[in-house]
Write a protein that holds these residues in place. Structure first.
Motif, PDB file in Angstrom:
ATOM      1  N   VAL B  91      12.518 -89.194 112.794  1.00  0.00           N
ATOM      2  CA  VAL B  91      11.538 -89.430 113.940  1.00  0.00           C
ATOM      3  C   VAL B  91      10.267 -88.800 113.873  1.00  0.00           C
ATOM      4  N   PHE B  94       8.175 -89.704 111.221  1.00  0.00           N
ATOM      5  CA  PHE B  94       7.656 -91.247 111.335  1.00  0.00           C
ATOM      6  C   PHE B  94       6.264 -90.974 112.323  1.00  0.00           C
ATOM      7  N   LEU B 101      -1.651 -92.771 109.933  1.00  0.00           N
ATOM      8  CA  LEU B 101      -2.211 -93.973 109.673  1.00  0.00           C
ATOM      9  C   LEU B 101      -3.328 -94.464 110.902  1.00  0.00           C
ATOM     10  N   LEU B 108     -11.655 -95.301 108.633  1.00  0.00           N
ATOM     11  CA  LEU B 108     -12.365 -96.621 107.970  1.00  0.00           C
ATOM     12  C   LEU B 108     -13.015 -97.393 108.764  1.00  0.00           C
ATOM     13  N   PHE B 118     -25.990 -98.246 106.959  1.00  0.00           N
ATOM     14  CA  PHE B 118     -26.416 -97.692 105.570  1.00  0.00           C
ATOM     15  C   PHE B 118     -27.117 -99.074 105.005  1.00  0.00           C
ATOM     16  N   ARG B 122     -30.831 -99.432 103.741  1.00  0.00           N
ATOM     17  CA  ARG B 122     -31.371 -99.653 102.348  1.00  0.00           C
ATOM     18  C   ARG B 122     -31.995-101.235 102.639  1.00  0.00           C
ATOM     19  N   GLU B 125     -35.514 -99.938 103.600  1.00  0.00           N
ATOM     20  CA  GLU B 125     -35.946 -99.008 102.539  1.00  0.00           C
ATOM     21  C   GLU B 125     -36.586 -99.995 101.468  1.00  0.00           C
ATOM     22  N   PHE B 129     -40.323-100.136 100.348  1.00  0.00           N
ATOM     23  CA  PHE B 129     -40.422 -99.952  98.904  1.00  0.00           C
ATOM     24  C   PHE B 129     -41.414-100.981  98.333  1.00  0.00           C
ATOM     25  N   TRP B 132     -44.701-100.412  99.587  1.00  0.00           N
ATOM     26  CA  TRP B 132     -45.451 -99.089  98.888  1.00  0.00           C
ATOM     27  C   TRP B 132     -45.883 -99.705  97.607  1.00  0.00           C
TER      28      TRP B 132
END
Lengths: 74, 155
Positions: B91, B94, B101, B108, B118, B122, B125, B129, B132
């Protein structure tokens, strides 16, 4: 005998499926780690290039200012 | 009729044969010690027997060798383990497993959130970019234009 000392077990059905899923998770995390490592390398290259471009732009700006000053004197 | 009933005869009708005469027994029963002495004497007598001569074979007889004609192909080792339906976990282990988990699931979820952020970064960016790149191209065109103008003025 104290009941608190008796080990209690839980039966996990389809142990093989669970083990296979854990193995798959390990593989995916390993792939994610490799991808993150490569992204970090690329990011470091980008940072280095950005610093270089920043200096280049600053240099070009100063030269443009010089030209502007020379033209203004005319 | 009923002859078989007549054949039954009473036991009294049979006459027993006379008993044989008993042999003469010694008056004294031999002691156990004397019997052991007699047995050892007999074994000593047997020890005096000369050993058997070796077998009189001139050449050894070749024993034919037999080999099985049809050898069964060797089966490959079975690597597959017998299917194990379930295992028993303590137990405590477990609970640790469930907590781990849950932790991995939370991590996650956080990673997915960060990846979303992110991805937005991007995209921003990429826009920057592109802006620029456009600025650099425009500046290059202007430099060429100025250079041409100055060159023409110099002429």
């Amino acid at each position: 005998m104290n009941d608190m000392n008796v080990p209690v077990y839980v039966k996990v059905n389809d142990y093989r499926e669970v083990a296979a899923a854990i193995d798959s998770i390990k593989n995916r995390l390993s792939e994610a780690r490799q991808a993150l490592g490569r992204l970090k390398e690329l990011k470091e290259q980008e940072d280095s290039e950005l610093q270089s471009w920043e200096a280049t732009v600053a240099d070009a700006e100063s030269k443009v200012d010089e030209i502007e000053g020379a033209l203004a004197q005319q | 009729m009923f002859d078989f009933l007549r054949r039954k005869r009473r036991a009294d009708d049979f006459e027993l044969p006379p008993l044989p005469e008993l042999p003469d027994f010694p008056e004294e029963i031999p002691s156990l010690k004397s019997l052991e002495q007699e047995a050892s004497r007999r074994s000593e007598e047997q020890d005096d027997i000369p050993p058997m001569p070796p077998p009189m074979l001139e050449t050894p007889i070749a024993v034919p060798k037999f080999a099985p004609k049809d050898v069964m192909p060797e089966e490959p080792a079975r690597t597959q383990m017998p299917r194990q339906k379930g295992v028993f976990i303590k137990v405590d282990s477990f609970r640790t497993l469930i907590a781990d988990l849950d932790g991995i699931r939370a991590d996650l979820r956080e990673y997915q959130k960060k990846i979303g952020e992110f991805e937005m970064t991007r995209k921003e960016e990429e826009v920057l970019f592109g802006r620029w790149q456009k600025s650099v191209n425009d500046a290059q065109k202007k430099i060429i234009s100025v250079d041409r103008t100055l060159f023409e003025v110099g002429k």
